[in-house]
Design an enzyme around this catalytic site. Sequence first.
Site, mmCIF file in Angstrom:
data_model
loop_
_atom_site.group_PDB
_atom_site.id
_atom_site.type_symbol
_atom_site.label_atom_id
_atom_site.label_comp_id
_atom_site.label_asym_id
_atom_site.label_seq_id
_atom_site.Cartn_x
_atom_site.Cartn_y
_atom_site.Cartn_z
ATOM 1 N N SER A 49 0.860 -1.183 0.000
ATOM 2 C CA SER A 49 0.000 0.000 0.000
ATOM 3 C C SER A 49 0.895 1.231 0.000
ATOM 4 O O SER A 49 2.052 1.167 0.454
ATOM 5 C CB SER A 49 -0.889 0.018 1.252
ATOM 6 O OG SER A 49 -1.531 1.265 1.413
ATOM 7 N N TYR B 40 -2.092 -0.358 10.590
ATOM 8 C CA TYR B 40 -2.112 -0.711 9.168
ATOM 9 C C TYR B 40 -0.827 -0.248 8.473
ATOM 10 O O TYR B 40 -0.200 -1.002 7.724
ATOM 11 C CB TYR B 40 -3.335 -0.081 8.498
ATOM 12 C CG TYR B 40 -3.516 -0.446 7.049
ATOM 13 C CD1 TYR B 40 -4.066 -1.672 6.690
ATOM 14 C CD2 TYR B 40 -3.137 0.432 6.036
ATOM 15 C CE1 TYR B 40 -4.232 -2.019 5.356
ATOM 16 C CE2 TYR B 40 -3.308 0.102 4.704
ATOM 17 C CZ TYR B 40 -3.861 -1.130 4.359
ATOM 18 O OH TYR B 40 -4.010 -1.468 3.033
#
Length: 258
Positions: free
Chosen positions: A149, A162
């Site tokens: 990501s 995250y």
Amino acid sequence: MTDKPVALVTGGSRGIGCGIAEMLGSIGYRVAVNYRRSADEARQLVDRIVAAGGEAAAFQADIGLDADRQRLVEELRSRFGRIDLLVNNAGQAPSVRADILEASQESFDRLIETNLKGPYFLTQAVANWMLELKGRIGSYRPKIVFVTSISAEAASINRGDYCISKAGLSMAARLFAVRLAAEDIGVFEIRPGIIETDMTAGVKDKYNALIADGLVPQQRWGTPRDIAQAIRAIAQDLLPFSTGAVINVDGGLTLPRL
């Protein structure tokens, strides 16, 4: 053993994974669709791939659990006898976006287990299997992809767990790229930007406004197909001298700008 290549897509039944699985099925891969809970969605995806002329099967496993990882690899060995492409796509977002001064250890542990520990040790198992197969299959050029990501670099203080899990996964991709380079096993990192999936559905209004305000130079959401197209290039061996490459699929979001 048939010479038709096999791809394992973790978290393959939904969102980005679904787009990747369909793309791989359309270019001649036999696709192993891994899912954790969404059995109906996995079966529907398999049916679509088969209806389009491809070959696919669904495999339940929680990538975060060691026993499930081992079982998944053994089931793939039994069903297909080979593995040519591993796409580490499975991942979770925090159930609650919490400021790092308030975020829970439970959320941190869950995301590290699923987003980092799981793919790290699954890759270890699959890479060892790939090394076994190299002496047995002619013209065998296996590949491994980590879907991380932009959060591997971009700090979001309400999603610290995250971000840390994805930053760790980015380093895992580098480590495996270095370790497997001499074995001619290509390892790649795909970094999605703002992608329209069920994971981002809860913040759609927020990102609609940010995109309209210029956050993404290409002025749109990304789609699972955008990610799948990047992986297609890897799967078709169009990047044979690029192991360790980090491929941003983010519409220019991470470009430095004044």
